[in-house]
Scaffold this motif. Sequence first.
Motif, short mmCIF file in Angstrom:
data_model
loop_
_atom_site.label_atom_id
_atom_site.label_comp_id
_atom_site.label_asym_id
_atom_site.label_seq_id
_atom_site.Cartn_x
_atom_site.Cartn_y
_atom_site.Cartn_z
N GLU A 94 16.96 3.57 0.88
CA GLU A 94 15.88 2.60 0.97
C GLU A 94 14.59 3.31 1.41
OE1 GLU A 94 15.74 -0.84 0.58
OE2 GLU A 94 17.79 -0.89 -0.22
N PRO A 95 13.44 2.98 0.79
CA PRO A 95 12.19 3.58 1.25
C PRO A 95 11.85 3.13 2.66
CG PRO A 95 11.76 1.84 -0.35
CD PRO A 95 13.24 2.05 -0.33
N ASP A 96 11.22 4.02 3.42
CA ASP A 96 10.79 3.71 4.79
C ASP A 96 9.31 3.36 4.75
OD1 ASP A 96 10.45 3.51 7.51
OD2 ASP A 96 10.39 5.67 7.85
N PHE A 97 8.99 2.10 5.06
CA PHE A 97 7.61 1.64 5.03
C PHE A 97 7.02 1.60 6.44
CE2 PHE A 97 9.16 -0.15 1.04
CZ PHE A 97 8.09 0.02 0.19
N ARG A 98 5.82 2.16 6.58
CA ARG A 98 5.03 2.00 7.81
C ARG A 98 3.70 1.36 7.42
NH1 ARG A 98 6.44 5.52 12.84
NH2 ARG A 98 8.54 6.20 12.32
N PHE A 99 3.25 0.42 8.22
CA PHE A 99 2.11 -0.40 7.85
C PHE A 99 0.91 -0.09 8.73
CE2 PHE A 99 5.89 -2.44 6.36
CZ PHE A 99 5.54 -2.99 5.14
N TYR A 100 -0.26 -0.06 8.10
CA TYR A 100 -1.49 0.28 8.79
C TYR A 100 -2.55 -0.78 8.50
CZ TYR A 100 0.78 4.79 9.36
OH TYR A 100 1.68 5.80 9.69
N GLY A 101 -3.30 -1.15 9.54
CA GLY A 101 -4.34 -2.16 9.41
C GLY A 101 -4.16 -3.23 10.46
N GLU A 102 -5.12 -3.36 11.36
CA GLU A 102 -5.01 -4.35 12.44
C GLU A 102 -6.35 -5.03 12.65
OE1 GLU A 102 -3.17 -6.75 14.80
OE2 GLU A 102 -2.08 -5.12 13.83
N PRO A 103 -6.44 -6.34 12.42
CA PRO A 103 -5.34 -7.18 11.94
C PRO A 103 -5.06 -6.92 10.48
CG PRO A 103 -7.37 -8.44 11.98
CD PRO A 103 -7.69 -7.10 12.58
N PRO A 104 -3.81 -7.12 10.03
CA PRO A 104 -3.52 -6.87 8.62
C PRO A 104 -4.24 -7.89 7.74
CG PRO A 104 -1.65 -7.91 9.71
CD PRO A 104 -2.62 -7.58 10.79
N SER A 105 -4.84 -7.41 6.67
CA SER A 105 -5.61 -8.30 5.79
C SER A 105 -4.75 -9.43 5.23
CB SER A 105 -6.22 -7.49 4.64
OG SER A 105 -5.21 -6.79 3.93
N TYR A 106 -3.45 -9.15 5.05
CA TYR A 106 -2.57 -10.16 4.46
C TYR A 106 -2.12 -11.23 5.47
CZ TYR A 106 0.96 -7.18 6.67
OH TYR A 106 1.68 -6.45 7.58
N GLY A 107 -2.42 -11.02 6.74
CA GLY A 107 -1.90 -11.92 7.78
C GLY A 107 -2.92 -12.92 8.31
N LEU A 108 -3.94 -13.24 7.51
CA LEU A 108 -5.04 -14.07 8.01
C LEU A 108 -5.22 -15.37 7.24
CD1 LEU A 108 -7.60 -11.17 8.63
CD2 LEU A 108 -6.12 -12.30 10.31
N LEU A 109 -4.27 -15.72 6.39
CA LEU A 109 -4.33 -17.01 5.70
C LEU A 109 -4.01 -18.12 6.68
CD1 LEU A 109 -4.48 -18.58 2.93
CD2 LEU A 109 -1.96 -18.39 2.91
N THR A 110 -4.90 -19.11 6.78
CA THR A 110 -4.68 -20.24 7.70
C THR A 110 -4.18 -21.46 6.95
OG1 THR A 110 -6.93 -21.11 7.49
CG2 THR A 110 -6.55 -19.40 9.16
N ALA A 111 -3.55 -22.36 7.68
CA ALA A 111 -3.07 -23.60 7.08
C ALA A 111 -4.23 -24.42 6.50
CB ALA A 111 -2.29 -24.42 8.11
N ASP A 112 -5.37 -24.39 7.18
CA ASP A 112 -6.54 -25.15 6.71
C ASP A 112 -7.11 -24.59 5.41
OD1 ASP A 112 -6.35 -26.88 8.82
OD2 ASP A 112 -7.84 -25.85 10.05
#
Length: 311
Positions: A94-112
């Motif tokens: 399995e590939p080993d993924f490490r993630f960079y970016g804080e806050p992550p651009s993908y983690g900012l979708l709001t319910a509104d």
Amino acid sequence: MGYAVVLGEALIDLLDAECDGQPVFRQAIGGGPLNVAVGVARLGGSVQFVGSLGDDALADRIRAFLTDAGVGLAGAVTVPAPTALAVATHTGAEPDFRFYGEPPSYGLLTADALDVDLVGGADVLYCGSIVLLSPTVLAAARRAWSLAGGLRVFDPNVRPRLLDGPAALAALRQTVAEFAASAHLVKLSAADAELLYPSEPVEGVAAYLRELGAATVVVTLGAEGAVVAAANADPVRVPAPKVHAVDATGAGDSVMGALVAELLVDGEPTDPADWHRRVAFALRVAGLVCESPGGAVAMPTRPEVLTRFPG
């Protein structure tokens, strides 16, 4: 035929490679849900990507790629953040993924920020992957799940590097149980199953998720195919085709993409044998993906699948 909504992350993968004998990283557009959306579009399905994208040149490349692939962006929002990076190295199966970016651009979708009409009108709604580790996006996904008027599909797509200890794993396990309880389809890999439910055989994991409420569960096993637990039937192993694999990136995502595309064409199967047939087709799609380098760029069209695996 209606359309699917895929809610999740899009980012840039930096993949371990070599050039002139020197180690380099090859840039690729990625993210499990993005791969799923592209897979659906390549197989002829209408699909919209819902998620947060950064405000930089890399995000512009993601938007252009999705548009060229036929994926709609009506539900995508732009956020003031650089595009997140996933650096992948290969030290095992399995590939080993490490993630960079804080806050992550993908983690900012709001319910509104959700397009309520877009989500509620979808024939198939996909939620899952690493965005659900963000409380903000988890709230958005829960709202989308509650709005869904069509079929709900879920994929945990676990990335161990993003789990900070036993408490984070326990929280993710609870999230998986929450979404599985009302899912029409749950797809996960054997690696996901092992991390979430250690030492439990994959057939047992599939049966457990069905007991929670999932209508059908598919556990992918790489070259060994997949386990399918559908309706009231016992779990069945569906073999994968023999292929000349060069890169497994995106193979699991292509299985989900193929299953979503099939749901758009024919709706939810009522017969376990129909699920087995659809999973067999999805495994052929994944086999073709493995024969080409890259993830999203390797997603095949339906004619390409039928040409490679006739009959």
